[in-house]
Design an enzyme around this catalytic site. Structure first.
Site, PDB file in Angstrom:
ATOM      1  N   TYR A 144      45.976  33.747 -57.609  1.00 13.24           N
ATOM      2  CA  TYR A 144      45.570  35.051 -57.096  1.00 13.24           C
ATOM      3  C   TYR A 144      44.868  35.793 -58.221  1.00 13.24           C
ATOM      4  O   TYR A 144      45.390  35.853 -59.343  1.00 13.24           O
ATOM      5  CB  TYR A 144      46.791  35.842 -56.622  1.00 13.24           C
ATOM      6  CG  TYR A 144      46.501  37.238 -56.122  1.00 13.24           C
ATOM      7  CD1 TYR A 144      46.836  38.349 -56.894  1.00 13.24           C
ATOM      8  CD2 TYR A 144      45.907  37.450 -54.886  1.00 13.24           C
ATOM      9  CE1 TYR A 144      46.587  39.639 -56.430  1.00 13.24           C
ATOM     10  CE2 TYR A 144      45.656  38.736 -54.416  1.00 13.24           C
ATOM     11  CZ  TYR A 144      45.993  39.823 -55.191  1.00 13.24           C
ATOM     12  OH  TYR A 144      45.744  41.097 -54.744  1.00 13.24           O
ATOM     13  N   ASP A 239      42.291  33.944 -66.404  1.00 15.44           N
ATOM     14  CA  ASP A 239      42.798  35.193 -65.823  1.00 15.44           C
ATOM     15  C   ASP A 239      44.182  35.447 -66.435  1.00 15.44           C
ATOM     16  O   ASP A 239      45.185  34.898 -65.979  1.00 15.44           O
ATOM     17  CB  ASP A 239      42.880  35.090 -64.297  1.00 15.44           C
ATOM     18  CG  ASP A 239      43.385  36.382 -63.689  1.00 15.44           C
ATOM     19  OD1 ASP A 239      43.364  36.503 -62.449  1.00 15.44           O
ATOM     20  OD2 ASP A 239      43.816  37.275 -64.450  1.00 15.44           O
ATOM     21  N   LYS A 267      47.632  45.091 -66.493  1.00 21.63           N
ATOM     22  CA  LYS A 267      49.080  45.264 -66.631  1.00 21.63           C
ATOM     23  C   LYS A 267      49.510  45.766 -68.014  1.00 21.63           C
ATOM     24  O   LYS A 267      49.411  46.956 -68.301  1.00 21.63           O
ATOM     25  CB  LYS A 267      49.768  43.949 -66.255  1.00 21.63           C
ATOM     26  CG  LYS A 267      49.493  43.560 -64.768  1.00 21.63           C
ATOM     27  CD  LYS A 267      50.180  42.284 -64.374  1.00 21.63           C
ATOM     28  CE  LYS A 267      49.687  41.766 -63.038  1.00 21.63           C
ATOM     29  NZ  LYS A 267      50.360  42.359 -61.876  1.00 21.63           N
TER      30      LYS A 267
HETATM   31  P1  KE4 Z   1      45.478  44.261 -59.781  1.00 19.63           P
HETATM   32  O1  KE4 Z   1      44.143  44.489 -59.099  1.00 19.63           O
HETATM   33  O2  KE4 Z   1      46.636  44.226 -58.798  1.00 19.63           O
HETATM   34  O3  KE4 Z   1      45.723  45.220 -60.949  1.00 19.63           O
HETATM   35  O4  KE4 Z   1      45.423  42.821 -60.475  1.00 19.63           O
HETATM   36  C1  KE4 Z   1      45.068  41.715 -59.701  1.00 19.63           C
HETATM   37  C2  KE4 Z   1      45.556  40.443 -60.358  1.00 19.63           C
HETATM   38  C3  KE4 Z   1      44.644  39.629 -61.004  1.00 19.63           C
HETATM   39  N1  KE4 Z   1      45.033  38.478 -61.601  1.00 19.63           N
HETATM   40  C4  KE4 Z   1      46.337  38.094 -61.587  1.00 19.63           C
HETATM   41  C5  KE4 Z   1      46.729  36.807 -62.260  1.00 19.63           C
HETATM   42  C6  KE4 Z   1      47.314  38.899 -60.942  1.00 19.63           C
HETATM   43  O5  KE4 Z   1      48.605  38.482 -60.913  1.00 19.63           O
HETATM   44  C7  KE4 Z   1      46.922  40.094 -60.321  1.00 19.63           C
HETATM   45  C8  KE4 Z   1      47.899  40.998 -59.600  1.00 19.63           C
HETATM   46  N2  KE4 Z   1      49.255  40.574 -59.600  1.00 19.63           N
HETATM   47  C9  KE4 Z   1      50.041  41.001 -58.435  1.00 19.63           C
HETATM   48  C10 KE4 Z   1      51.391  40.291 -58.525  1.00 19.63           C
HETATM   49  N3  KE4 Z   1      51.317  38.979 -57.980  1.00 19.63           N
HETATM   50  C11 KE4 Z   1      50.138  42.485 -58.366  1.00 19.63           C
HETATM   51  C12 KE4 Z   1      51.200  42.994 -57.432  1.00 19.63           C
HETATM   52  C13 KE4 Z   1      50.626  43.537 -56.150  1.00 19.63           C
HETATM   53  O6  KE4 Z   1      49.640  42.953 -55.620  1.00 19.63           O
HETATM   54  O7  KE4 Z   1      51.165  44.563 -55.679  1.00 19.63           O
END
Ligand code: KE4
Length: 428
Positions: A144, A239, A267
């Site tokens: 993801y 990533d 994060k």
């Molecule tokens: P954000 O757009 O949510 O800040 O980041 C996206 C993203 C990109 N790359 C990786 C490897 C990620 O894990 C994420 C976002 N992680 C999720 C948890 N699996 C955020 C939690 C959520 O979607 O509420």
């Protein structure tokens, strides 16, 4: 466990917000029950609006590596907001955090701040396409990379949990440029490259995957990917939104000693404030506007409050590298305690640094397909019973857990005790 106030809030939230939440995985849909509304958090603990307290093993999906409301992060934010919350003009903190990110992660020669991991990955792919003049990119099933259209193909995390790994609203025109390979399967990558010879701009990978649950790369997998990208002029993007500055001071690329061309971050670099970043080789990043023609912008990019929080947290991690050994030891104690109290239930555990997942499957989970063999119904029961015992896990089998430095022996003991009695109750 009292849930009156959370229930009232959730009913009202559902009238005003899609699904009552501002991010799908928070809705508890795949584990059953209603989400708890959190009132406050401090150190290793969160407290909900009904005054129930939990040991937190999500830590806001990664950012709170030092624990909640850490004084050095809190003080940096309080100081920053007194000089306004946003300038819309460059500030000193942006230069300082860029310098520190580059020092801690030397593959990043230039970096652009954005406001989420999604923005970071979207922008990195655009930069790679602009730099190479090629359109397609490779992602891995179950990984993801945020909710950008081109990533919502066989996506992990909430997309996997909600049954929409290929989301409606993503056009065929977009999807055709997203090529899929299987994690830990080099031959699947080689096949995609052969079938799309000369058309592939980039390959993006979670160097340690967290969105199928925690899944580790096989020995040499990342180096082999690196070699393939070199051979075929493909921009390698790590990533590290989850793993960056979590798995080690220099992230997964330090742990596995593999150097990507671009890295995406989020994060931890915001200390809990909205943030993302992408960066890497100057020759690629120089193509990004206003230095180059690839456009990318953001009203609040480099926001002084987010920069202050991220800088404070990164500086602390940089100055206290022993914290990574502590996090690794804590995570090992937890996962060993879980493994020793599974009551014969089929399971596997993947762990790297302060990320880990307990899978309710007897199979080793190494990719999307093996992750899907998990008994998600059993996981849902486990999740709800652990929650009732005051342990806040990720509300999905397909998420990794994040250990914070605020978790100590007392919390470890409580986590393992709650796990033991929960497994015993499931076996009844
Ligand atoms: P954000 O757009 O949510 O800040 O980041 C996206 C993203 C990109 N790359 C990786 C490897 C990620 O894990 C994420 C976002 N992680 C999720 C948890 N699996 C955020 C939690 C959520 O979607 O509420």
């Amino acid at each position: 466990m009292k849930q009156a106030k959370s229930s009232v809030l959730f009913e009202k939230a559902k009238q005003l917000i899609p699904g009552g939440v501002n991010s799908p995985v928070r809705a508890f849909k795949s584990v059953g029950g209603n989400p708890l509304f959190i009132a406050s958090a401090k150190g290793a603990y969160m407290t909900d609006v009904d005054d129930n307290q939990y040991i937190d093993l999500i830590n806001s999906w990664g950012p709170m590596i030092l624990g909640h409301a850490h004084p050095i992060v809190e003080e940096s934010i309080i100081k920053a907001v007194q000089s306004s919350t946003s300038f819309g003009a460059p500030g000193q903190l942006e230069v300082e955090i860029a310098e520190l990110i580059s020092e801690m992660m030397p593959s990043i020669e230039k970096v652009r701040m954005v406001n989420s991991g999604t923005e970071a990955t979207m922008s990195a792919i655009r930069a790679a396409r602009g730099f190479t003049g090629k359109d397609k990119f490779i992602k891995f099933e179950g990984c993801y990379h945020g909710h950008g259209d081109s990533f919502l193909i066989a996506a992990g995390s909430g997309a996997m949990t909600m049954g929409t790994p290929d989301s409606p609203g993503v056009t065929a025109g977009t999807a055709k440029d997203t090529l899929l390979a299987r994690y830990n399967d080099l031959s699947s990558v080689e096949q995609v490259i052969v079938e799309n010879q000369g058309e592939i701009a980039a390959l993006i990978i979670e160097p340690v995957a967290g969105n199928m649950g925690c899944v580790l790369p096989h020995e040499e997998f990342l180096q082999s990917i690196r070699d393939l990208c070199n051979d075929h002029d493909i921009v390698l993007i790590f990533d590290e939104v989850m793993t960056g500055f979590r798995l080690a001071r220099g992230g997964a690329q330090e742990v596995y000693d593999v150097t990507p061309d671009l890295t995406t971050l989020g994060k931890i670099i915001g200390g809990g404030m909205p943030v993302g970043a992408y960066g890497g080789k100057s020759e690629i990043m120089n193509i990004v506007s206003p230095q180059g023609p690839v456009y990318q912008a953001g009203t609040l990019s480099g926001n002084p409050v987010a920069m202050a929080a991220g800088l404070a947290q990164l500086r602390y991690l940089n100055e206290h590298p022993e914290i990574y050994d502590q996090l690794k030891a804590t995570t090992q104690k937890i996962s060993d305690g879980l493994a020793q109290n599974m009551g014969g239930l089929g399971h596997s555990i993947n762990r790297n640094g302060s990320m880990y997942s307990l899978f309710f499957s007897p199979n080793t989970v190494m990719d999307f397909d093996s992750a899907k063999t998990c008994n998600t119904e059993l996981f849902g029961k486990y999740f709800r019973r652990m929650l009732n015992k005051g342990i806040y896990l990720a509300p999905s089998q397909f998420e990794t857990l994040f250990v914070s430095a605020a978790i100590g022996d007392h919390e470890i003991e409580n986590i393992v005790d709650a796990h033991k009695s929960t497994i015993e109750s499931l076996a009844e």
